[in-house]
Write an enzyme that holds these catalytic residues in place. Structure first.
Site, PDB file in Angstrom:
ATOM      1  N   ASP A  79       0.824  -1.210   0.000  1.00  0.00           N
ATOM      2  CA  ASP A  79       0.000   0.000   0.000  1.00  0.00           C
ATOM      3  C   ASP A  79       0.857   1.258   0.000  1.00  0.00           C
ATOM      4  O   ASP A  79       2.068   1.214   0.216  1.00  0.00           O
ATOM      5  CB  ASP A  79      -0.946   0.011   1.196  1.00  0.00           C
ATOM      6  CG  ASP A  79      -0.220  -0.050   2.533  1.00  0.00           C
ATOM      7  OD1 ASP A  79       0.807  -0.760   2.628  1.00  0.00           O
ATOM      8  OD2 ASP A  79      -0.660   0.601   3.493  1.00  0.00           O
ATOM      9  N   GLU A 146       0.104  -1.535   5.502  1.00  0.00           N
ATOM     10  CA  GLU A 146       1.160  -1.143   6.441  1.00  0.00           C
ATOM     11  C   GLU A 146       0.977   0.275   6.944  1.00  0.00           C
ATOM     12  O   GLU A 146       1.182   0.567   8.133  1.00  0.00           O
ATOM     13  CB  GLU A 146       2.520  -1.282   5.750  1.00  0.00           C
ATOM     14  CG  GLU A 146       3.723  -1.082   6.666  1.00  0.00           C
ATOM     15  CD  GLU A 146       4.259   0.338   6.668  1.00  0.00           C
ATOM     16  OE1 GLU A 146       5.201   0.609   7.434  1.00  0.00           O
ATOM     17  OE2 GLU A 146       3.735   1.179   5.909  1.00  0.00           O
TER      18      GLU A 146
END
Length: 487
Positions: A79, A146
């Site tokens: 991400d 994350e």
């Protein structure tokens, strides 16, 4: 600026990064990037698993002659942080990142670039898809979500990985090896208030604080950049005291791990002192430009006429909110006494919103010492509890403690010296890496982190240095070649 990455070296890494940049992947909207990773694995015959937490795990057998080396796990996250300039029209859930080559750097057009951690993912794919890279037993762990809570690392179960060494590719200064990181803790604050009617004889205004650089709340917190929430509430406090300001709503900051760049509020002041209010705001902007000279020179405080709000925050709740935010610890709390230049403990006053009877405040706390992290959380809770708020300290994760006897550390120091003729810097980072969390279920892992040079992650100024990506790639290949033998 050139929009074509084709001419950059190493070609295999930049080609993959260009593909990744075209795939929308803001945190918690990772379906497309996960599908891309699975499709890449299928196309190249790479064993692939998606676990219950949404992590993608890839496996590749050792190249001939490397079977007796320790198994290595390359790790990055899929991400990215979605931040854009206020005048940029962009939908991170749909639009591809508009990548630009700007001299020695690659950056995006008005948005975050996603080199954090897209370059790491690109390098992993380049290794896994190559028929020429020499390596021992190889796994890749590409984690989910994350940036907004390390959900993928938290959800990774024991027994999913076989390797003995984890190499995290999420660091952002080439030439440095990271062997430790800070732990984190979220402070979530909730208050309620009574909605008051807007009295007659008051004029409505919209306050907008902007022009700030923001940045990563771990990596950039020591740079002394302005926090838009702190600036907004500095003005609210002054104008409440000097011209009877009443507050209707607030919307400040954004992501928990990004230093707030913008904050807005709708307020009313008595008609008779509206000019005084404008003067106070203009005066604060001048003061801020002097205070942030050379750091955040473009800071602005804008005042415009606004539509009369439907309601106001009741006076007592307004006083409590303004004073609590003004008193909330923010920025660097303590530097590390044994590692010069390294932040030990910090807080980011990341988000403040008020409207429809509810006030929410969010802070992200970081520290390499769990005791200081807990103490800071208690301090912040005390400030807001005095204001009558409910405070939850949650989402805590441990830091990663350095291991000076790490075999992969000694191997990688020697490899760097052989490649580049100098010793790499061995240090820790104030940002939160996933190593500490992964190590909870895999305590025997030998871990290290490195990466290319990325400046201003988590902001639209994010950029990655082209030459550093080349050195990063050379170093990664050398690391794979020189992995220690199994004992």
């Amino acid at each position: 600026m050139n929009t074509n990455l084709d001419g950059l070296s190493p070609r295999e890494v930049w080609e993959k990064f260009a593909e990744i940049a075209r795939v929308p992947r803001p945190s918690r909207h990772e379906e497309a990037i996960r599908a891309y990773l699975v499709a890449e694995a299928r196309t190249h015959g790479i064993a692939c698993t998606v676990d219950d937490a949404g992590n993608v795990i890839l496996r590749k057998p050792a190249t001939p002659g490397m079977e007796s080396r320790k198994g290595i796990i390359l790790q990055a996250h899929m991400d990215m942080v979605p931040q854009k300039n206020g005048d940029k029209r962009f939908d991170f859930t749909k639009d591809p990142i508009e990548v630009r080559v700007d001299g020695e750097w690659v950056r995006a057009d008005g948005t975050t670039l996603g080199a954090d951690n897209g370059i790491g993912v690109a390098a992993i794919l380049a290794v896994m898809e190559s028929e020429d890279v020499v390596h021992g037993p190889l796994e890749a762990l590409i984690t989910a979500t994350e940036e907004t809570g390390m959900d993928g690392a938290r959800g990774l179960k024991g027994g999913m990985l076989d390797g003995e060494i984890l190499v995290n590719l999420d660091s952002e200064t080439e030439g440095e090896l990271y062997v430790g990181c800070a732990g984190g803790l979220d402070a979530s604050v909730r208050m309620t208030y009574r909605e008051d009617i807007v009295p007659e004889g008051y004029k409505a205004f919209w306050i907008a604080v902007g022009g700030l650089k923001g940045g990563h709340s771990g990596i950039d917190i020591h740079l002394g950049r302005g926090n838009a929430n702190r600036i907004l509430f500095r003005l609210l406090r002054k104008c409440e005291r000097e011209c009877g300001l009443r507050l209707a709503s607030v919307d400040g900051g954004g992501l928990r791990n990004a230093i707030p760049r913008e904050a807005t509020a709708t307020v009313v002041v008595p008609d008779a002192v509206s000019d005084v209010f404008r003067t106070l705001a203009a005066g604060l902007e001048s003061v801020l430009k002097e205070e942030f000279r050379g750091v955040d020179d473009a800071v602005t405080v804008r005042i415009t006429d606004a539509r009369r709000p439907d309601s106001l925050i009741d006076p007592q709740s307004q006083r409590q909110l303004i004073r609590a935010v003004r008193g909330c610890p923010d920025g660097v709390i303590r530097m590390n006494p044994s590692m010069p230049g390294l932040v030990q403990t910090s807080s980011n006053l990341a988000r403040v919103t008020a409207g429809s009877g509810e006030i929410l405040v969010h802070c992200l706390l970081r520290s390499s010492l769990d005791s200081e992290k807990a103490d800071l959380g208690d301090r912040i809770a005390g400030v807001f509890e005095l204001a009558g708020a409910e405070v939850a300290l949650e989402g805590g994760y441990d830091g990663w403690n350095p291991n000076p006897d790490s075999p992969i550390l000694h191997t990688m120091i020697a490899s760097y010296e052989s490649l580049f003729g100098r010793r790499p810097v061995v240090t820790a980072i104030h940002a939160g890496l996933e190593c500490g969390i992964i190590g909870t279920n895999y305590p025997a892992l030998d871990m290290i982190s490195f990466g290319p040079t990325i400046l201003h992650p988590h902001s639209p100024d994010e950029k990655v240095n082209v030459a550093s990506v080349g050195r990063f790639w050379q170093y990664l290949l050398a690391t794979l070649r020189n992995v220690p033998f199994r004992s």
